[in-house]
Scaffold this motif. Sequence first.
Motif, PDB file in Angstrom:
ATOM      1  N   ARG A   1      -3.631  15.505  -2.637  1.00 27.62           N
ATOM      2  CA  ARG A   1      -2.627  16.007  -3.578  1.00 27.62           C
ATOM      3  C   ARG A   1      -1.604  14.939  -3.959  1.00 27.62           C
ATOM      4  NH1 ARG A   1      -2.217  20.365  -0.040  1.00 27.62           N
ATOM      5  NH2 ARG A   1      -0.237  19.532   0.683  1.00 27.62           N
ATOM      6  N   SER A   2      -1.414  13.943  -3.106  1.00 21.93           N
ATOM      7  CA  SER A   2      -0.376  12.930  -3.315  1.00 21.93           C
ATOM      8  C   SER A   2      -0.959  11.521  -3.317  1.00 21.93           C
ATOM      9  CB  SER A   2       0.669  13.057  -2.199  1.00 21.93           C
ATOM     10  OG  SER A   2       1.166  14.367  -2.112  1.00 21.93           O
ATOM     11  N   PRO A   3      -1.802  11.197  -4.278  1.00 19.62           N
ATOM     12  CA  PRO A   3      -2.468   9.887  -4.256  1.00 19.62           C
ATOM     13  C   PRO A   3      -1.537   8.694  -4.470  1.00 19.62           C
ATOM     14  CG  PRO A   3      -2.906  10.989  -6.316  1.00 19.62           C
ATOM     15  CD  PRO A   3      -2.188  11.974  -5.432  1.00 19.62           C
ATOM     16  N   ASN A   4      -0.374   8.910  -5.090  1.00 20.76           N
ATOM     17  CA  ASN A   4       0.536   7.792  -5.331  1.00 20.76           C
ATOM     18  C   ASN A   4       1.375   7.433  -4.123  1.00 20.76           C
ATOM     19  OD1 ASN A   4      -0.290   7.316  -7.934  1.00 20.76           O
ATOM     20  ND2 ASN A   4       1.228   8.675  -8.828  1.00 20.76           N
ATOM     21  N   THR A   5       1.436   8.299  -3.131  1.00 22.05           N
ATOM     22  CA  THR A   5       2.261   8.009  -1.960  1.00 22.05           C
ATOM     23  C   THR A   5       1.480   8.063  -0.655  1.00 22.05           C
ATOM     24  OG1 THR A   5       2.960  10.324  -1.837  1.00 22.05           O
ATOM     25  CG2 THR A   5       4.389   8.804  -3.051  1.00 22.05           C
ATOM     26  N   THR A   6       0.152   8.083  -0.735  1.00 25.10           N
ATOM     27  CA  THR A   6      -0.659   8.056   0.477  1.00 25.10           C
ATOM     28  C   THR A   6      -1.747   7.001   0.354  1.00 25.10           C
ATOM     29  OG1 THR A   6      -2.089   9.814  -0.375  1.00 25.10           O
ATOM     30  CG2 THR A   6      -0.317  10.483   1.086  1.00 25.10           C
ATOM     31  N   VAL A   7      -2.165   6.489   1.503  1.00 26.65           N
ATOM     32  CA  VAL A   7      -3.218   5.483   1.562  1.00 26.65           C
ATOM     33  C   VAL A   7      -4.312   6.013   2.465  1.00 26.65           C
ATOM     34  CG1 VAL A   7      -3.802   3.163   2.335  1.00 26.65           C
ATOM     35  CG2 VAL A   7      -1.649   3.566   1.194  1.00 26.65           C
ATOM     36  N   TYR A   8      -5.564   5.864   2.051  1.00 21.59           N
ATOM     37  CA  TYR A   8      -6.692   6.262   2.875  1.00 21.59           C
ATOM     38  C   TYR A   8      -7.094   5.065   3.725  1.00 21.59           C
ATOM     39  CZ  TYR A   8     -11.156   8.099   4.374  1.00 21.59           C
ATOM     40  OH  TYR A   8     -12.192   8.543   5.139  1.00 21.59           O
ATOM     41  N   GLU A   9      -7.083   5.246   5.042  1.00 23.69           N
ATOM     42  CA  GLU A   9      -7.441   4.173   5.963  1.00 23.69           C
ATOM     43  C   GLU A   9      -8.726   4.528   6.680  1.00 23.69           C
ATOM     44  OE1 GLU A   9      -4.063   4.053   8.543  1.00 23.69           O
ATOM     45  OE2 GLU A   9      -2.940   2.786   7.167  1.00 23.69           O
ATOM     46  N   LYS A  10      -9.675   3.624   6.647  1.00 23.72           N
ATOM     47  CA  LYS A  10     -10.929   3.850   7.359  1.00 23.72           C
ATOM     48  C   LYS A  10     -10.707   3.645   8.848  1.00 23.72           C
ATOM     49  CE  LYS A  10     -14.258   3.029   3.850  1.00 23.72           C
ATOM     50  NZ  LYS A  10     -15.458   3.769   3.888  1.00 23.72           N
ATOM     51  N   THR A  11     -11.372   4.451   9.657  1.00 20.45           N
ATOM     52  CA  THR A  11     -11.278   4.333  11.095  1.00 20.45           C
ATOM     53  C   THR A  11     -11.964   3.055  11.549  1.00 20.45           C
ATOM     54  OG1 THR A  11     -11.308   6.718  11.280  1.00 20.45           O
ATOM     55  CG2 THR A  11     -11.825   5.492  13.267  1.00 20.45           C
ATOM     56  N   GLY A  12     -11.312   2.331  12.444  1.00 19.46           N
ATOM     57  CA  GLY A  12     -11.895   1.109  12.985  1.00 19.46           C
ATOM     58  C   GLY A  12     -11.807  -0.089  12.065  1.00 19.46           C
ATOM     59  N   GLY A  13     -10.991   0.012  11.019  1.00 17.34           N
ATOM     60  CA  GLY A  13     -10.885  -1.083  10.069  1.00 17.34           C
ATOM     61  C   GLY A  13     -10.123  -2.278  10.593  1.00 17.34           C
ATOM     62  N   GLY A  14      -9.293  -2.059  11.594  1.00 18.73           N
ATOM     63  CA  GLY A  14      -8.516  -3.159  12.155  1.00 18.73           C
ATOM     64  C   GLY A  14      -7.247  -3.406  11.374  1.00 18.73           C
TER      65      GLY A  14
END
Length: 70
Positions: A27-40
């Motif tokens: 719902r809030s793409p401008n204020t959230t970041v998707y982080e992959k698990t294990g990305g470091g």
Amino acid sequence: MAKKSGGNGHYRSAITGRYVTTAHGKRSPNTTVYEKTGGGATGSARSAKTGRFVTEGVAKRNPRTTVKED
């Protein structure tokens, strides 16, 4: 820039730095970041709007739309 949420990751708020639910992240793409698990951690800042890495100066000027990856 469209963000994909394939499955192995979480959304993080650029405002609070806390993890948020998938529904809130979508719902809030401008204020959230998707982080992959294990990305470091990279120690860099990432824009919540574009998903791209930004300089420290840009991150300081836009604290509500950037996430520091420690």
